[in-house]
Design a protein around this motif. Structure first.
Motif, PDB file in Angstrom:
ATOM      1  N   ARG A  88       0.831  -1.214   0.000  1.00  0.00           N
ATOM      2  CA  ARG A  88       0.000   0.000   0.000  1.00  0.00           C
ATOM      3  C   ARG A  88       0.864   1.261   0.000  1.00  0.00           C
ATOM      4  O   ARG A  88       0.522   2.253  -0.646  1.00  0.00           O
ATOM      5  CB  ARG A  88      -0.937  -0.021   1.203  1.00  0.00           C
ATOM      6  N   LEU A  89       2.000   1.203   0.713  1.00  0.00           N
ATOM      7  CA  LEU A  89       2.903   2.351   0.739  1.00  0.00           C
ATOM      8  C   LEU A  89       3.470   2.618  -0.654  1.00  0.00           C
ATOM      9  O   LEU A  89       3.615   3.784  -1.063  1.00  0.00           O
ATOM     10  CB  LEU A  89       4.031   2.089   1.737  1.00  0.00           C
ATOM     11  N   LEU A  90       3.775   1.562  -1.394  1.00  0.00           N
ATOM     12  CA  LEU A  90       4.225   1.726  -2.773  1.00  0.00           C
ATOM     13  C   LEU A  90       3.165   2.429  -3.603  1.00  0.00           C
ATOM     14  O   LEU A  90       3.478   3.293  -4.439  1.00  0.00           O
ATOM     15  CB  LEU A  90       4.553   0.369  -3.400  1.00  0.00           C
ATOM     16  N   GLY A  91       1.919   2.065  -3.384  1.00  0.00           N
ATOM     17  CA  GLY A  91       0.834   2.698  -4.131  1.00  0.00           C
ATOM     18  C   GLY A  91       0.719   4.181  -3.854  1.00  0.00           C
ATOM     19  O   GLY A  91       0.351   4.961  -4.736  1.00  0.00           O
ATOM     20  N   VAL A  92       1.047   4.596  -2.639  1.00  0.00           N
ATOM     21  CA  VAL A  92       0.975   6.013  -2.268  1.00  0.00           C
ATOM     22  C   VAL A  92       2.140   6.784  -2.879  1.00  0.00           C
ATOM     23  O   VAL A  92       1.960   7.867  -3.459  1.00  0.00           O
ATOM     24  CB  VAL A  92       0.977   6.171  -0.731  1.00  0.00           C
ATOM     25  N   HIS A  93       3.346   6.265  -2.748  1.00  0.00           N
ATOM     26  CA  HIS A  93       4.533   7.001  -3.179  1.00  0.00           C
ATOM     27  C   HIS A  93       4.856   6.826  -4.662  1.00  0.00           C
ATOM     28  O   HIS A  93       5.515   7.687  -5.246  1.00  0.00           O
ATOM     29  CB  HIS A  93       5.743   6.563  -2.345  1.00  0.00           C
ATOM     30  N   ASP A  94       4.434   5.737  -5.245  1.00  0.00           N
ATOM     31  CA  ASP A  94       4.754   5.471  -6.659  1.00  0.00           C
ATOM     32  C   ASP A  94       3.540   4.876  -7.351  1.00  0.00           C
ATOM     33  O   ASP A  94       3.545   3.713  -7.765  1.00  0.00           O
ATOM     34  CB  ASP A  94       5.950   4.524  -6.741  1.00  0.00           C
ATOM     35  N   PRO A  95       2.461   5.654  -7.498  1.00  0.00           N
ATOM     36  CA  PRO A  95       1.210   5.105  -8.030  1.00  0.00           C
ATOM     37  C   PRO A  95       1.305   4.596  -9.462  1.00  0.00           C
ATOM     38  O   PRO A  95       0.546   3.704  -9.859  1.00  0.00           O
ATOM     39  CB  PRO A  95       0.237   6.280  -7.922  1.00  0.00           C
ATOM     40  N   THR A  96       2.263   5.109 -10.256  1.00  0.00           N
ATOM     41  CA  THR A  96       2.389   4.672 -11.645  1.00  0.00           C
ATOM     42  C   THR A  96       3.421   3.567 -11.829  1.00  0.00           C
ATOM     43  O   THR A  96       3.615   3.084 -12.943  1.00  0.00           O
ATOM     44  CB  THR A  96       2.754   5.858 -12.553  1.00  0.00           C
ATOM     45  N   GLY A  97       4.089   3.177 -10.763  1.00  0.00           N
ATOM     46  CA  GLY A  97       5.079   2.104 -10.864  1.00  0.00           C
ATOM     47  C   GLY A  97       6.380   2.513 -11.519  1.00  0.00           C
ATOM     48  O   GLY A  97       7.073   1.677 -12.101  1.00  0.00           O
ATOM     49  N   LYS A  98       6.754   3.780 -11.398  1.00  0.00           N
ATOM     50  CA  LYS A  98       7.986   4.267 -12.040  1.00  0.00           C
ATOM     51  C   LYS A  98       9.221   3.550 -11.505  1.00  0.00           C
ATOM     52  O   LYS A  98      10.177   3.301 -12.253  1.00  0.00           O
ATOM     53  CB  LYS A  98       8.120   5.774 -11.825  1.00  0.00           C
ATOM     54  N   PHE A  99       9.237   3.211 -10.219  1.00  0.00           N
ATOM     55  CA  PHE A  99      10.432   2.613  -9.607  1.00  0.00           C
ATOM     56  C   PHE A  99      10.329   1.092  -9.487  1.00  0.00           C
ATOM     57  O   PHE A  99      11.134   0.463  -8.797  1.00  0.00           O
ATOM     58  CB  PHE A  99      10.674   3.235  -8.232  1.00  0.00           C
ATOM     59  N   ARG A 100       9.353   0.524 -10.150  1.00  0.00           N
ATOM     60  CA  ARG A 100       9.233  -0.931 -10.154  1.00  0.00           C
ATOM     61  C   ARG A 100      10.166  -1.536 -11.192  1.00  0.00           C
ATOM     62  O   ARG A 100      10.555  -0.914 -12.170  1.00  0.00           O
ATOM     63  CB  ARG A 100       7.789  -1.344 -10.445  1.00  0.00           C
ATOM     64  N   ASN A 101      10.531  -2.776 -10.956  1.00  0.00           N
ATOM     65  CA  ASN A 101      11.241  -3.583 -11.949  1.00  0.00           C
ATOM     66  C   ASN A 101      10.806  -5.024 -11.765  1.00  0.00           C
ATOM     67  O   ASN A 101       9.908  -5.316 -10.960  1.00  0.00           O
ATOM     68  CB  ASN A 101      12.765  -3.410 -11.831  1.00  0.00           C
ATOM     69  N   THR A 102      11.409  -5.937 -12.473  1.00  0.00           N
ATOM     70  CA  THR A 102      10.997  -7.331 -12.381  1.00  0.00           C
ATOM     71  C   THR A 102      11.165  -7.869 -10.971  1.00  0.00           C
ATOM     72  O   THR A 102      10.321  -8.628 -10.467  1.00  0.00           O
ATOM     73  CB  THR A 102      11.808  -8.191 -13.377  1.00  0.00           C
ATOM     74  N   PHE A 103      12.243  -7.476 -10.300  1.00  0.00           N
ATOM     75  CA  PHE A 103      12.482  -7.928  -8.926  1.00  0.00           C
ATOM     76  C   PHE A 103      11.338  -7.490  -8.016  1.00  0.00           C
ATOM     77  O   PHE A 103      10.798  -8.293  -7.244  1.00  0.00           O
ATOM     78  CB  PHE A 103      13.811  -7.358  -8.431  1.00  0.00           C
ATOM     79  N   VAL A 104      10.964  -6.237  -8.078  1.00  0.00           N
ATOM     80  CA  VAL A 104       9.876  -5.724  -7.238  1.00  0.00           C
ATOM     81  C   VAL A 104       8.551  -6.374  -7.618  1.00  0.00           C
ATOM     82  O   VAL A 104       7.761  -6.767  -6.751  1.00  0.00           O
ATOM     83  CB  VAL A 104       9.787  -4.194  -7.355  1.00  0.00           C
ATOM     84  N   ASP A 105       8.290  -6.500  -8.915  1.00  0.00           N
ATOM     85  CA  ASP A 105       7.044  -7.129  -9.351  1.00  0.00           C
ATOM     86  C   ASP A 105       6.926  -8.552  -8.832  1.00  0.00           C
ATOM     87  O   ASP A 105       5.875  -8.975  -8.345  1.00  0.00           O
ATOM     88  CB  ASP A 105       6.963  -7.135 -10.880  1.00  0.00           C
ATOM     89  N   ASP A 106       8.018  -9.303  -8.920  1.00  0.00           N
ATOM     90  CA  ASP A 106       7.978 -10.711  -8.523  1.00  0.00           C
ATOM     91  C   ASP A 106       7.934 -10.891  -7.011  1.00  0.00           C
ATOM     92  O   ASP A 106       7.049 -11.575  -6.479  1.00  0.00           O
ATOM     93  CB  ASP A 106       9.211 -11.441  -9.066  1.00  0.00           C
TER      94      ASP A 106
END
Length: 427
Positions: free
Chosen positions: A401-419
């Motif tokens: 949920r914190l990721l959704g607040v600070h990075d709602p568009t997923g700019k700092f996501r990658n495969t590691f974070v997604d998995d």
């Protein structure tokens, strides 16, 4: 990128199209605002793809101005994210202050170490992230966000071990303590039976304790004891024998046969905290990167069971191992820390640089540790399934949920974070 970029060990070649090296926070804000996908690079001491961004950009903080600001009222230091621990430690010591602990290497960056819950050793010492009292970061819209312990409480505890997924950290505020001295004594050939019978005594013996073994026989090769020295005149001296281990009479490298010149001083010679708590000196490169690393943090109540399980597969472990280290770390309240809610025993492995062979042995190691709720270090190599890893973190839903607040568009996501964090990989 004009030329391929790799991590320190050379086992990961980053797949990003561009590498940015902004020389100011303002330029960093422009880079973040103008990027689709983006991940930050520190000193590149992670061994897996936690920092990679194959479908986007990388940003290095190495050219940002280094800054260190001491607050003697609040007993904190605010430091730019790319500063290395060794540099910060020397600066702090000159002003009469210290950090509560340091990792084995003083060469790593403050931001990278805290983002992955990297740690030192000691029954009463939390990992390096536990010193964080505040974070400044550039979030997805290019704006600066500041979180502090006093104002943001639980949200800060969620953001400290942020795995690079909340934003690009620019500055951290860390707790400091008065400077202190340490003496370091090393014992050789601790019988395995003594470790089992005296586990608590061994790890509570001094401020910081590290055991080194190659898993080749019924003994621990070396026991490194880092003891705080009382400034009023502590007359303590190391006994020639301790639990049937023998006091070393020459300085040693954790890996037998290697020169000790790049290691911190031993033989009981007192010295400043920052020249004893790491295993290696800042002025020397501890190795050429010809190694791979893994580490598992096991709840302390399972320590003996986990060690016995590894001993049963020691021949397989030893076949691809350079050296293994056993340490303890205090419990903390940081959501994504492997020590969240539990004191832990850290089981560290420095492997030969042979990933096919290492991956096979890691499967054996993780099978052996499965009954003991092991959590792998976020920045090292493991083969744990994403589902199993996610199940080990009770505050994971809050972090998502914190990721959704600070990075709602997923700019700092990658495969590691997604998995491993979100449980999805849409790309």
């Amino acid at each position: 990128m004009s030329e391929p970029q790799t991590n320190w060990a050379g086992n990961v070649t980053y797949g990003a199209a561009r590498l940015h090296r902004p020389d100011s926070v303002e330029r960093l804000q422009d880079v973040v605002a103008g990027s689709g996908r983006l991940r930050a690079l520190g000193t590149r001491h992670s061994f897996n793809r936690i920092a990679d961004c194959p479908d986007g950009d990388l940003v290095s903080l190495e050219n940002l101005p280094a800054s260190m600001e001491l607050d003697t009222v609040r007993h904190t230091v605010t430091v730019s994210a790319g500063v290395r621990y060794g540099e910060l430690a020397r600066w702090l010591h000159d002003k009469g202050y210290a950090l509560h602990n340091l990792g084995s290497l003083p060469h790593i960056s403050v931001a990278g170490a805290c983002a992955t819950a990297t740690h030192g050793s000691g029954d009463a010492n939390g990992n390096l992230s536990t010193a964080v009292a505040g974070i400044e970061m550039v979030t997805a819209d290019g704006e600066i966000t500041v979180l502090t312990r006093e104002r943001d409480g639980d949200r800060l505890r969620g953001a400290v071990v942020g795995l690079g997924a909340l934003g690009i950290v620019t500055r951290l505020t860390l707790d400091v303590v008065p400077a202190f001295d340490i003496r370091q004594d090393v014992y050789e050939n601790l019988p395995w039976a003594r470790l089992e019978d005296h586990f608590e005594e061994i790890f509570s013996a001094t401020y910081s304790v590290s055991l080194f073994t190659r898993w080749r026989g019924p003994q621990i090769d070396q026991v490194w004891l880092k003891r705080r020295v009382d400034g009023s005149g502590d007359a303590w001296e190391a006994a020639p024998e301790w639990l049937d281990a023998t006091l070393a009479e020459t300085e040693l490298h954790p890996l037998p046969g290697m020169p000790a010149a790049n290691c911190t001083r031993q033989l009981g010679v007192p010295g400043p905290w920052h020249e004893r708590l790491p295993h290696f000196r800042l002025d020397f490169t501890p190795s050429s990167g010809e190694e791979l690393q893994s580490e598992y943090l096991v709840p302390r109540r399972h320590a003996i069971g986990a060690l016995r399980a590894l001993d049963r597969i020691r021949d397989g472990v030893a076949s691809v191992l350079q050296v293994s280290e056993i340490r303890t770390v205090a419990a903390d309240d940081l959501w994504m820390s492997p020590c969240y809610g539990q004191g832990a025993v850290a089981l560290h492995f420095t492997w030969k640089k042979d990933w096919p062979a290492v991956s096979r042995v890691l499967t054996l190691v993780e099978e052996a540790l499965e009954p003991f709720e092991a959590r792998p270090h976020w920045g090292k190599l493991f083969v744990t399934s994403p589902e199993r890893l996610r199940s080990r973190y009770e505050r994971l839903p809050d972090f998502q949920r914190l990721l959704g607040v600070h990075d709602p568009t997923g700019k700092f996501r990658n495969t590691f974070v997604d998995d491993y964090i979100l449980g999805e990989n849409p790309r």
